[in-house]
Design a protein around this motif. Structure first.
Motif, PDB file in Angstrom:
ATOM      1  N   MET A 183       2.278  -4.030   2.623  1.00 49.94           N
ATOM      2  CA  MET A 183       0.776  -3.395   2.557  1.00 49.94           C
ATOM      3  C   MET A 183       0.870  -2.637   1.466  1.00 49.94           C
ATOM      4  O   MET A 183      -0.104  -2.831   0.729  1.00 49.94           O
ATOM      5  N   LYS A 184       1.631  -1.722   1.174  1.00 51.79           N
ATOM      6  CA  LYS A 184       1.457  -0.782  -0.066  1.00 51.79           C
ATOM      7  C   LYS A 184       1.608  -1.590  -1.351  1.00 51.79           C
ATOM      8  O   LYS A 184       0.755  -1.301  -2.093  1.00 51.79           O
ATOM      9  N   LYS A 242      -2.118  -3.303  -1.636  1.00 49.29           N
ATOM     10  CA  LYS A 242      -2.992  -2.524  -1.925  1.00 49.29           C
ATOM     11  C   LYS A 242      -2.887  -1.877  -3.297  1.00 49.29           C
ATOM     12  O   LYS A 242      -3.874  -1.876  -4.109  1.00 49.29           O
ATOM     13  N   GLU A 245      -4.241  -4.815  -5.713  1.00 50.36           N
ATOM     14  CA  GLU A 245      -5.847  -4.970  -5.233  1.00 50.36           C
ATOM     15  C   GLU A 245      -6.356  -3.663  -6.262  1.00 50.36           C
ATOM     16  O   GLU A 245      -7.194  -4.069  -6.904  1.00 50.36           O
ATOM     17  N   SER A 246      -5.742  -2.627  -6.085  1.00 50.69           N
ATOM     18  CA  SER A 246      -6.372  -1.418  -6.882  1.00 50.69           C
ATOM     19  C   SER A 246      -5.991  -1.787  -8.371  1.00 50.69           C
ATOM     20  O   SER A 246      -7.066  -1.469  -9.181  1.00 50.69           O
ATOM     21  N   GLN A 272      -8.652  -4.228  -9.275  1.00 49.16           N
ATOM     22  CA  GLN A 272     -10.117  -3.560  -9.205  1.00 49.16           C
ATOM     23  C   GLN A 272     -10.287  -2.784 -10.797  1.00 49.16           C
ATOM     24  O   GLN A 272     -11.496  -2.653 -11.213  1.00 49.16           O
TER      25      GLN A 272
END
Length: 78
Positions: free
Chosen positions: A15-16, A19, A22-23, A26
């Motif tokens: 999950m880290k 994320k 995704e960061s 973005q």
């Protein structure tokens, strides 16, 4: 204190990473958007100056500004 199982630790690790990806995507999207806005702004200003040079019948300035516009288009691949 409850210790986490191996599978819980692995899930948290995955999950880290998700994320973080995704960061990154973005942030990259935001940078691309800002660059696009800056390009459009520069082009708009150049086009206004080109139109004024045409209205003033200033050939030298017109050719100079159109060269700038060509360079800008080439720089950003448009």
């Amino acid at each position: 204190m409850k210790e986490k199982s191996y599978s819980e630790i692995m899930k948290a690790s995955v999950m880290k990473r998700i994320k973080a990806k995704e960061s990154f995507v973005q942030d990259l999207y935001v940078e691309m958007l800002i660059s696009e806005i800056q390009l459009k702004n520069q082009k708009e200003k150049l086009l206004i100056r080109i139109d004024k040079a045409i209205d003033d019948r200033n050939r030298t300035l017109f050719f100079s500004l159109t060269e700038e516009l060509k360079a800008l288009d080439k720089q950003f691949g448009t």
